[in-house]
Design an enzyme around this catalytic site. Sequence first.
Site, PDB file in Angstrom:
ATOM      1  N   GLU A   1      -9.206  -0.786 -19.068  1.00 24.51           N
ATOM      2  CA  GLU A   1     -10.043   0.460 -19.377  1.00 24.51           C
ATOM      3  C   GLU A   1      -9.623   1.628 -20.663  1.00 24.51           C
ATOM      4  O   GLU A   1      -9.722   2.548 -20.133  1.00 24.51           O
ATOM      5  CB  GLU A   1     -10.435   0.885 -17.494  1.00 24.51           C
ATOM      6  CG  GLU A   1     -11.108   0.010 -17.348  1.00 24.51           C
ATOM      7  CD  GLU A   1     -12.247   1.293 -16.241  1.00 24.51           C
ATOM      8  OE1 GLU A   1     -12.907   2.176 -16.511  1.00 24.51           O
ATOM      9  OE2 GLU A   1     -13.071   0.795 -15.692  1.00 24.51           O
TER      10      GLU A   1
ATOM     11  N   GLN B   1      12.259  -2.471  -4.643  1.00 24.43           N
ATOM     12  CA  GLN B   1      13.701  -1.674  -4.528  1.00 24.43           C
ATOM     13  C   GLN B   1      14.456  -1.264  -2.354  1.00 24.43           C
ATOM     14  O   GLN B   1      14.768  -1.874  -1.938  1.00 24.43           O
ATOM     15  CB  GLN B   1      14.264  -0.621  -4.704  1.00 24.43           C
ATOM     16  CG  GLN B   1      15.677  -0.375  -5.496  1.00 24.43           C
ATOM     17  CD  GLN B   1      16.865  -1.535  -6.195  1.00 24.43           C
ATOM     18  OE1 GLN B   1      16.078  -2.118  -6.698  1.00 24.43           O
ATOM     19  NE2 GLN B   1      17.842  -1.332  -5.864  1.00 24.43           N
TER      20      GLN B   1
ATOM     21  N   GLY C   1      -9.688  -4.653 -29.013  1.00 23.69           N
ATOM     22  CA  GLY C   1      -9.484  -4.427 -27.344  1.00 23.69           C
ATOM     23  C   GLY C   1      -9.419  -2.792 -27.958  1.00 23.69           C
ATOM     24  O   GLY C   1     -10.075  -2.065 -28.053  1.00 23.69           O
TER      25      GLY C   1
ATOM     26  N   ARG D   1      14.561  -1.190   9.549  1.00 22.31           N
ATOM     27  CA  ARG D   1      15.438  -2.095   9.149  1.00 22.31           C
ATOM     28  C   ARG D   1      17.077  -1.573   9.564  1.00 22.31           C
ATOM     29  O   ARG D   1      16.703  -0.251   8.955  1.00 22.31           O
ATOM     30  CB  ARG D   1      15.887  -2.290   7.650  1.00 22.31           C
ATOM     31  CG  ARG D   1      16.673  -2.600   6.630  1.00 22.31           C
ATOM     32  CD  ARG D   1      16.890  -4.372   6.824  1.00 22.31           C
ATOM     33  NE  ARG D   1      17.775  -4.970   6.401  1.00 22.31           N
ATOM     34  CZ  ARG D   1      18.347  -6.057   6.311  1.00 22.31           C
ATOM     35  NH1 ARG D   1      17.843  -7.295   7.209  1.00 22.31           N
ATOM     36  NH2 ARG D   1      19.855  -6.676   5.529  1.00 22.31           N
TER      37      ARG D   1
END
Length: 381
Positions: free
Chosen positions: A365, A338, A131, A267
């Site tokens: 990448e 959150q 990798g 909200r």
Amino acid sequence: MAVFDLTDDQHEFRQVLRRFVEDRIAPRAADYDEREEYPAESFRAMCEMELPALGVPSAYGGQGADTVTQALAVEEVARACASTAVTLLISKLGMLPVMNFASEEVKQTYLPRIASGEAQASYCLSEPDAGSDVASMSTRAVRDGDDYVVSGTKYWITNAGISDTYTVFAKTDPSAGHRGISCFLVEKGWGVKVPKLEHKMGLRASPTGEVVFDEVRVPASHRIGAEGQGFFIAMHTLDRSRPTVGAQAVGIAQGALDYALSYVKQRRQFGHPIAEFQGLQWMLADMAMRIEAARGLVYRACAVVDAGDPLGELSSLGAMAKCFASDVAMQVATDAVQLLGGYGYTREFPVERFMRDAKITQIYEGTNQVQRVVISKRLLG
């Protein structure tokens, strides 16, 4: 003017693109993610807007847009659907070696098809045991007359099975370490096999899989650059693609913040919109500051690409842009979850998808740990 300032045309392009994305890309994003299905309709819509042509030089049927403009496009698409944004990123990644190192014949054959959206490309560098350590790859390319015979397995390949061409790195001289790596352009129909696709946490609408080359014959005309130049081509390419991965991360973060802002204004708790609570206001302010800092760094790195890297800073600056922006994306998306509380944890709302999608930007990448190695090497000379 600072190198990362946007022009009036770029500001206008952003406005046009944002309307397009909200109309044609955003409505399909959750469904493609849920079904783990390649976003074909969204890609076709982007072809109508000629977005795949942005990164292709005008001499080959593209628009020849600068890298900042390309980053802006990736950012705006990722703001709604990171998986769809990857279709722009991966074909550009696969074609950068062609643009910069291939023969004129290969450029004329493949770049116009990429620009039109008729074809897509993948970049085959990583392997199961190679990798970040590219030099340990085991894929071989053996010269046989006018061909090379390529054998090996590549892993974590974006757009596997969808792409029509695969830019493949293989060892032509196994005894020479990274100096023995060469680069090839391989067509899907020459025997490329995709035996396995991954089931991923994020970017679920972007196929990622194993790509196998079992004695695939590749014409010598499709070698990109000289024998042994592959490692240099791979690093040269990643230096120029990492800033646009940063742009994808900025888009994810902006999408998460935008949704969180709309939510906290509506909200209500304890008789008031939760946007009136100072603790949440400070969270939002921090999210916005981080995004703006990441965006500025990404655009500056892209501007250095466009300028031809006159100071030799691109390797480090591109690593900074990708690393910082992806860390910001993960933090902002997590904060957005959150802010929505229990709703943010459900798939009924997009912020959990933004959080899942953000994670991969810290990994592909080049992991952010590798980016920090690149940056520290530059600092220490």
